[in-house]
Design a protein around this motif. Sequence first.
Motif, mmCIF file in Angstrom:
data_model
loop_
_atom_site.group_PDB
_atom_site.id
_atom_site.type_symbol
_atom_site.label_atom_id
_atom_site.label_comp_id
_atom_site.label_asym_id
_atom_site.label_seq_id
_atom_site.Cartn_x
_atom_site.Cartn_y
_atom_site.Cartn_z
ATOM 1 N N ILE A 66 1.472 -1.332 -0.063
ATOM 2 C CA ILE A 66 0.155 0.259 0.101
ATOM 3 C C ILE A 66 0.686 1.337 0.149
ATOM 4 C CG2 ILE A 66 -1.852 0.806 1.882
ATOM 5 C CD1 ILE A 66 -3.104 -1.168 2.114
ATOM 6 N N GLY A 67 1.851 0.948 0.998
ATOM 7 C CA GLY A 67 2.620 2.886 0.776
ATOM 8 C C GLY A 67 3.720 2.688 1.959
ATOM 9 N N ARG A 68 4.223 3.492 2.409
ATOM 10 C CA ARG A 68 5.000 3.965 3.539
ATOM 11 C C ARG A 68 4.742 5.437 4.925
ATOM 12 N NH1 ARG A 68 11.024 3.241 1.288
ATOM 13 N NH2 ARG A 68 9.733 4.690 0.272
ATOM 14 N N LEU A 69 4.922 5.322 5.314
ATOM 15 C CA LEU A 69 5.057 6.497 5.942
ATOM 16 C C LEU A 69 5.622 6.530 7.297
ATOM 17 C CD1 LEU A 69 0.796 6.427 7.265
ATOM 18 C CD2 LEU A 69 1.869 8.061 5.392
ATOM 19 N N PRO A 70 6.322 7.934 7.694
ATOM 20 C CA PRO A 70 7.135 7.878 8.853
ATOM 21 C C PRO A 70 6.367 7.610 10.578
ATOM 22 C CG PRO A 70 6.477 9.909 7.802
ATOM 23 C CD PRO A 70 5.473 9.196 6.721
ATOM 24 N N LEU A 71 7.211 6.806 10.916
ATOM 25 C CA LEU A 71 7.124 7.562 11.859
ATOM 26 C C LEU A 71 7.021 8.633 12.623
ATOM 27 C CD1 LEU A 71 8.146 3.901 13.464
ATOM 28 C CD2 LEU A 71 5.843 3.911 12.894
ATOM 29 N N ARG A 72 5.744 8.768 14.487
ATOM 30 C CA ARG A 72 5.982 10.085 14.790
ATOM 31 C C ARG A 72 6.605 9.841 16.475
ATOM 32 N NH1 ARG A 72 5.970 14.286 11.152
ATOM 33 N NH2 ARG A 72 6.962 15.546 12.400
ATOM 34 N N TRP A 73 6.403 10.489 16.704
ATOM 35 C CA TRP A 73 6.138 10.654 17.930
ATOM 36 C C TRP A 73 5.170 11.780 18.123
ATOM 37 C CZ3 TRP A 73 9.697 8.699 21.231
ATOM 38 C CH2 TRP A 73 11.142 8.528 21.214
ATOM 39 N N GLU A 117 -4.839 6.324 -1.002
ATOM 40 C CA GLU A 117 -5.215 7.558 -0.976
ATOM 41 C C GLU A 117 -4.465 8.945 -0.089
ATOM 42 O OE1 GLU A 117 -9.787 7.799 -1.739
ATOM 43 O OE2 GLU A 117 -8.631 7.030 -3.763
ATOM 44 N N GLN A 118 -5.435 7.998 1.369
ATOM 45 C CA GLN A 118 -5.019 8.451 2.892
ATOM 46 C C GLN A 118 -3.511 8.687 2.591
ATOM 47 O OE1 GLN A 118 -7.141 6.295 5.000
ATOM 48 N NE2 GLN A 118 -9.322 7.076 5.128
ATOM 49 N N VAL A 119 -3.005 7.478 2.373
ATOM 50 C CA VAL A 119 -0.929 7.248 2.920
ATOM 51 C C VAL A 119 -0.896 8.746 1.721
ATOM 52 C CG1 VAL A 119 1.038 6.487 2.087
ATOM 53 C CG2 VAL A 119 -0.479 4.996 3.014
ATOM 54 N N ASN A 120 -0.977 8.847 0.553
ATOM 55 C CA ASN A 120 -0.537 9.759 0.249
ATOM 56 C C ASN A 120 -0.928 11.363 0.072
ATOM 57 O OD1 ASN A 120 0.347 7.926 -1.778
ATOM 58 N ND2 ASN A 120 -1.166 8.080 -3.215
ATOM 59 N N GLU A 121 -1.527 11.721 0.806
ATOM 60 C CA GLU A 121 -2.232 12.304 2.086
ATOM 61 C C GLU A 121 -1.409 13.133 3.189
ATOM 62 O OE1 GLU A 121 -4.466 15.984 1.747
ATOM 63 O OE2 GLU A 121 -4.649 14.860 0.152
ATOM 64 N N ILE A 122 -1.523 11.853 3.308
ATOM 65 C CA ILE A 122 -0.544 12.011 4.898
ATOM 66 C C ILE A 122 0.949 12.364 4.501
ATOM 67 C CG2 ILE A 122 0.820 11.053 7.040
ATOM 68 C CD1 ILE A 122 -2.290 9.318 7.491
ATOM 69 N N ARG A 123 1.687 11.666 3.753
ATOM 70 C CA ARG A 123 3.030 12.283 3.241
ATOM 71 C C ARG A 123 2.687 13.799 2.570
ATOM 72 N NH1 ARG A 123 6.008 7.964 2.756
ATOM 73 N NH2 ARG A 123 7.737 9.357 1.584
ATOM 74 N N LYS A 124 1.641 14.198 1.782
ATOM 75 C CA LYS A 124 1.119 16.134 1.247
ATOM 76 C C LYS A 124 1.453 16.668 2.425
ATOM 77 C CE LYS A 124 -1.093 14.592 -3.376
ATOM 78 N NZ LYS A 124 -2.094 14.714 -3.829
ATOM 79 N N ARG A 125 0.851 16.160 3.484
ATOM 80 C CA ARG A 125 0.890 17.112 4.641
ATOM 81 C C ARG A 125 2.237 16.956 5.046
ATOM 82 N NH1 ARG A 125 -4.088 14.693 6.394
ATOM 83 N NH2 ARG A 125 -3.282 13.594 7.782
ATOM 84 N N THR A 126 2.804 16.005 5.872
ATOM 85 C CA THR A 126 3.956 15.764 6.229
ATOM 86 C C THR A 126 4.708 16.932 5.220
ATOM 87 O OG1 THR A 126 3.651 13.794 7.326
ATOM 88 C CG2 THR A 126 5.858 14.238 6.340
#
Length: 300
Positions: A161-168, A285-294
């Motif tokens: 599906i994709g990758r997301l950064p881990l966050r504090w 779609e949600q992963v891409n949106e989070i990456r755009k916001r980041t």
Amino acid sequence: MITDLLDLDLLRTFVLAVDMDSFARAAEQVSRSQSAVSLQMQRLEEITGHKLFLKQGRGWRLTASGELLLGYARQLLEINNKAVEALTATHIAGRVKLGLLADFSESGLPLVLARFASVHPQVEIEVTIDRQAVMLQKLQAGKLDVITTFGTHTPEDAIAIGRLPLRWIGGNNKTIALQEPLPLLLFESPCLFRAAGLEALDKVKRSWRPALTSASVAGMWAAAQAGLGITIRTEMGLPAGCIPLSATAGLPPLSEVHIFMLTYQKSPSPAVKRLIDILRETLTEQVNEIRKRTKKRHGL
């Protein structure tokens, strides 16, 4: 100049001819004569107002206009196939057993269920929301058809599906990241996020203490909102009152996590396959949106 709508039947033959590098082989595929296919291609040139083929020795090659049309033709045919599949598959019935992590349950699940039910109203969906280790056991036992999960990498047999950064992640207490030892809100071990966070803190020799240990993501979100400590997650399903902490908080950087799906059967049923397609589309779609916001947050 284009004088008419593009005919999908002509485009299908066009793509076949290019892929097979032969009008004759394309003719066999569409059950027409070679001369009929040649006439189809002439008609396509008339509609587009551009020459699509140039003779080259005994064969031919595409012109620049032909190359341009080829890309769009593939996209149009793919969209057509998806539409036909969705409309003709409404008769699918049965039962699908879906396993989700809590991270996906509030943000992605309602949209997935709505999209799926609109085209497959006869399919019964059984949803399990649990920890990753539990869902993996149920999948291996055949009690679940498909699960969504996180990992340090995407297995070969998984659906990426994709990758997301881990966050504090914390609440509105802006000074909590400065506390010594750092108060952490942790999942019970084993936990990918817990391991990544503690490893990052160990590398910079930052002391920490468990302010809360829970088996529930909702419990950790509530504790973060109350200002009890900091947790480690992605921004998937991040509730109001919880915020990713910036680099200025003095916390060490974290790695990325892979998001993927695992299925019980290599060749799932039509109902499971359709749910997988909708899950992948919705979560991507949600992963891409989070990456755009980041990226926007960091001015990239």
